[in-house]
Design a protein around this motif. Structure first.
Motif, mmCIF file in Angstrom:
data_model
loop_
_atom_site.group_PDB
_atom_site.id
_atom_site.type_symbol
_atom_site.label_atom_id
_atom_site.label_comp_id
_atom_site.label_asym_id
_atom_site.label_seq_id
_atom_site.Cartn_x
_atom_site.Cartn_y
_atom_site.Cartn_z
ATOM 1 N N MET A 1 22.923 1.824 -10.217
ATOM 2 C CA MET A 1 23.881 2.690 -9.527
ATOM 3 C C MET A 1 24.996 1.846 -8.914
ATOM 4 S SD MET A 1 22.790 5.832 -9.745
ATOM 5 C CE MET A 1 23.599 6.658 -8.360
ATOM 6 N N LEU A 2 26.196 2.388 -8.924
ATOM 7 C CA LEU A 2 27.280 1.747 -8.200
ATOM 8 C C LEU A 2 27.125 2.042 -6.715
ATOM 9 C CD1 LEU A 2 30.255 2.664 -10.507
ATOM 10 C CD2 LEU A 2 29.338 0.398 -10.152
ATOM 11 N N GLU A 3 27.677 1.146 -5.910
ATOM 12 C CA GLU A 3 27.614 1.388 -4.486
ATOM 13 C C GLU A 3 28.444 2.626 -4.136
ATOM 14 O OE1 GLU A 3 29.190 -2.291 -3.061
ATOM 15 O OE2 GLU A 3 31.163 -1.457 -2.792
ATOM 16 N N GLU A 4 28.186 3.205 -2.968
ATOM 17 C CA GLU A 4 28.756 4.498 -2.625
ATOM 18 C C GLU A 4 30.274 4.467 -2.504
ATOM 19 O OE1 GLU A 4 24.952 6.393 -0.231
ATOM 20 O OE2 GLU A 4 26.821 5.960 0.806
ATOM 21 N N ASN A 5 30.858 3.311 -2.147
ATOM 22 C CA ASN A 5 32.307 3.255 -1.967
ATOM 23 C C ASN A 5 33.005 2.728 -3.215
ATOM 24 O OD1 ASN A 5 31.484 0.610 -1.824
ATOM 25 N ND2 ASN A 5 32.795 0.063 -0.105
ATOM 26 N N ALA A 6 32.389 2.952 -4.388
ATOM 27 C CA ALA A 6 33.034 2.566 -5.639
ATOM 28 C C ALA A 6 34.421 3.190 -5.720
ATOM 29 C CB ALA A 6 32.184 3.018 -6.818
ATOM 30 N N VAL A 7 35.332 2.474 -6.352
ATOM 31 C CA VAL A 7 36.710 2.925 -6.464
ATOM 32 C C VAL A 7 36.885 3.673 -7.779
ATOM 33 C CG1 VAL A 7 39.112 2.193 -6.533
ATOM 34 C CG2 VAL A 7 37.474 0.931 -5.122
ATOM 35 N N LEU A 8 37.329 4.909 -7.697
ATOM 36 C CA LEU A 8 37.613 5.682 -8.900
ATOM 37 C C LEU A 8 39.108 5.600 -9.172
ATOM 38 C CD1 LEU A 8 36.914 7.731 -11.122
ATOM 39 C CD2 LEU A 8 37.262 9.542 -9.433
ATOM 40 N N ALA A 60 45.796 -4.364 -9.796
ATOM 41 C CA ALA A 60 45.553 -5.521 -8.929
ATOM 42 C C ALA A 60 44.452 -5.185 -7.930
ATOM 43 C CB ALA A 60 46.836 -5.917 -8.206
ATOM 44 N N LEU A 61 43.383 -5.965 -7.942
ATOM 45 C CA LEU A 61 42.270 -5.828 -7.009
ATOM 46 C C LEU A 61 41.788 -7.226 -6.642
ATOM 47 C CD1 LEU A 61 40.088 -3.119 -8.821
ATOM 48 C CD2 LEU A 61 41.496 -2.746 -6.793
ATOM 49 N N ASP A 62 40.991 -7.306 -5.599
ATOM 50 C CA ASP A 62 40.345 -8.568 -5.243
ATOM 51 C C ASP A 62 38.887 -8.492 -5.692
ATOM 52 O OD1 ASP A 62 39.422 -10.344 -2.236
ATOM 53 O OD2 ASP A 62 40.070 -11.135 -4.166
ATOM 54 N N PHE A 63 38.701 -8.418 -6.997
ATOM 55 C CA PHE A 63 37.366 -8.257 -7.577
ATOM 56 C C PHE A 63 36.852 -9.600 -8.078
ATOM 57 C CE2 PHE A 63 34.703 -7.727 -11.342
ATOM 58 C CZ PHE A 63 33.723 -6.873 -10.878
ATOM 59 N N ALA A 206 38.285 6.742 -19.386
ATOM 60 C CA ALA A 206 37.935 7.784 -18.419
ATOM 61 C C ALA A 206 36.918 7.266 -17.413
ATOM 62 C CB ALA A 206 37.364 9.001 -19.145
ATOM 63 N N ASP A 207 36.946 7.851 -16.214
ATOM 64 C CA ASP A 207 35.954 7.593 -15.169
ATOM 65 C C ASP A 207 35.760 6.095 -14.913
ATOM 66 O OD1 ASP A 207 35.605 10.311 -14.921
ATOM 67 O OD2 ASP A 207 33.881 10.384 -16.259
ATOM 68 N N VAL A 208 36.866 5.429 -14.642
ATOM 69 C CA VAL A 208 36.811 3.992 -14.356
ATOM 70 C C VAL A 208 36.331 3.784 -12.939
ATOM 71 C CG1 VAL A 208 38.110 1.841 -14.334
ATOM 72 C CG2 VAL A 208 38.762 3.670 -15.917
ATOM 73 N N ARG A 209 35.234 3.074 -12.779
ATOM 74 C CA ARG A 209 34.661 2.821 -11.458
ATOM 75 C C ARG A 209 34.369 1.341 -11.287
ATOM 76 N NH1 ARG A 209 32.785 7.301 -8.660
ATOM 77 N NH2 ARG A 209 32.940 9.271 -9.796
ATOM 78 N N VAL A 210 34.630 0.857 -10.087
ATOM 79 C CA VAL A 210 34.379 -0.554 -9.769
ATOM 80 C C VAL A 210 33.440 -0.627 -8.585
ATOM 81 C CG1 VAL A 210 35.425 -2.745 -9.122
ATOM 82 C CG2 VAL A 210 36.675 -1.167 -10.611
ATOM 83 N N GLY A 211 32.283 -1.244 -8.772
ATOM 84 C CA GLY A 211 31.342 -1.491 -7.691
ATOM 85 C C GLY A 211 31.444 -2.917 -7.231
ATOM 86 N N ARG A 212 31.383 -3.119 -5.937
ATOM 87 C CA ARG A 212 31.650 -4.440 -5.388
ATOM 88 C C ARG A 212 30.454 -5.385 -5.467
ATOM 89 N NH1 ARG A 212 37.061 -4.925 -5.321
ATOM 90 N NH2 ARG A 212 38.038 -3.159 -4.273
#
Length: 215
Positions: A1-8, A60-63, A206-212
């Motif tokens: 699972m991705l963390e709850e504050n994943a970025v959509l 641009a993200l700090d990933f 579609a549905d691009v999500r980034v988990g930290r």
């Protein structure tokens, strides 16, 4: 699972464009970002060696370490060159459009009647120095793999990145389809993510999500 504050990130206007166009679209009943490159940019193998390039929409993200999940589908464009394979994937730790790492698919290879091509369905690359042609020559089979996918179908990708390691899971499989232990930009690389295509591809994302945090 991705963390709850994943970025959509589903809004096409939020992405920087490197040689491509991006627009909201519908594909097979789903909202998506359509990414295309101009026909004038398609590579000509009669004039140049084929290699990975930096055609993508990127954010641009700090990933650095984490999980990127998204659904992709690729359509071969009308008039595409014979070598077109539906090239589509995700770039990560994007420092700029000129420096990033990526993992991508060649869906047209997956079900063809040629085992060598089938083995080249998934590809890892690190732009600009470690494109597929160099990796295939210097360390054959180390950065490519097979997976059962198809053109014009939604494909789920989950890319887990931690330090200098990456795992790619396709279509919710319990085991990775590609493992890389030596990401070429190193364990400390960081940056954004990108929606990557190459010659002859109409790409849908579609549905691009980034988990930290990696899982």
């Amino acid at each position: 699972m991705l963390e709850e504050n994943a970025v959509l990130m589903s809004d096409a206007t939020l992405w920087n464009l490197s040689g491509v166009q991006a627009r909201p679209a519908q594909f097979k009943g789903r909202s998506a970002i359509e990414v295309t490159m101009p026909e004038s940019a398609w590579q000509d193998p009669a004039k140049e060696a084929l290699k990975d390039r930096n055609f993508m929409a990127w954010r641009a993200l700090d990933f650095t370490d984490g999980t990127i999940e998204l659904d992709v589908a690729s359509v071969i464009a009308p008039g595409a060159p014979a070598y077109a394979r539906g090239f589509i994937g995700v770039a990560f730790r994007v420092e700029s459009s000129d420096r990033f790492e990526s993992v991508y698919l060649r869906p047209a290879n997956s079900r063809c009647d040629d085992q060598v091509r089938r083995n080249h369905t998934i590809q890892y690359a690190a732009y600009p120095d470690f494109t597929f042609d160099r990796l295939r020559t210097e360390e054959p089979e180390s950065y490519e793999s097979y997976v059962d996918v198809a053109l014009e179908e939604w494909i789920h990708l989950a890319v887990q990145i931690q330090g200098s390691a990456m795992k790619l899971f396709v279509n919710h499989a319990s085991q990775p389809s590609l493992i890389v232990h030596d990401l070429k930009h190193g364990a400390d690389a960081r940056g954004g993510i990108g929606l990557w295509v190459e010659s002859g591809t109409i790409g849908y994302f579609a549905d691009v999500r980034v988990g930290r945090v990696a899982i």
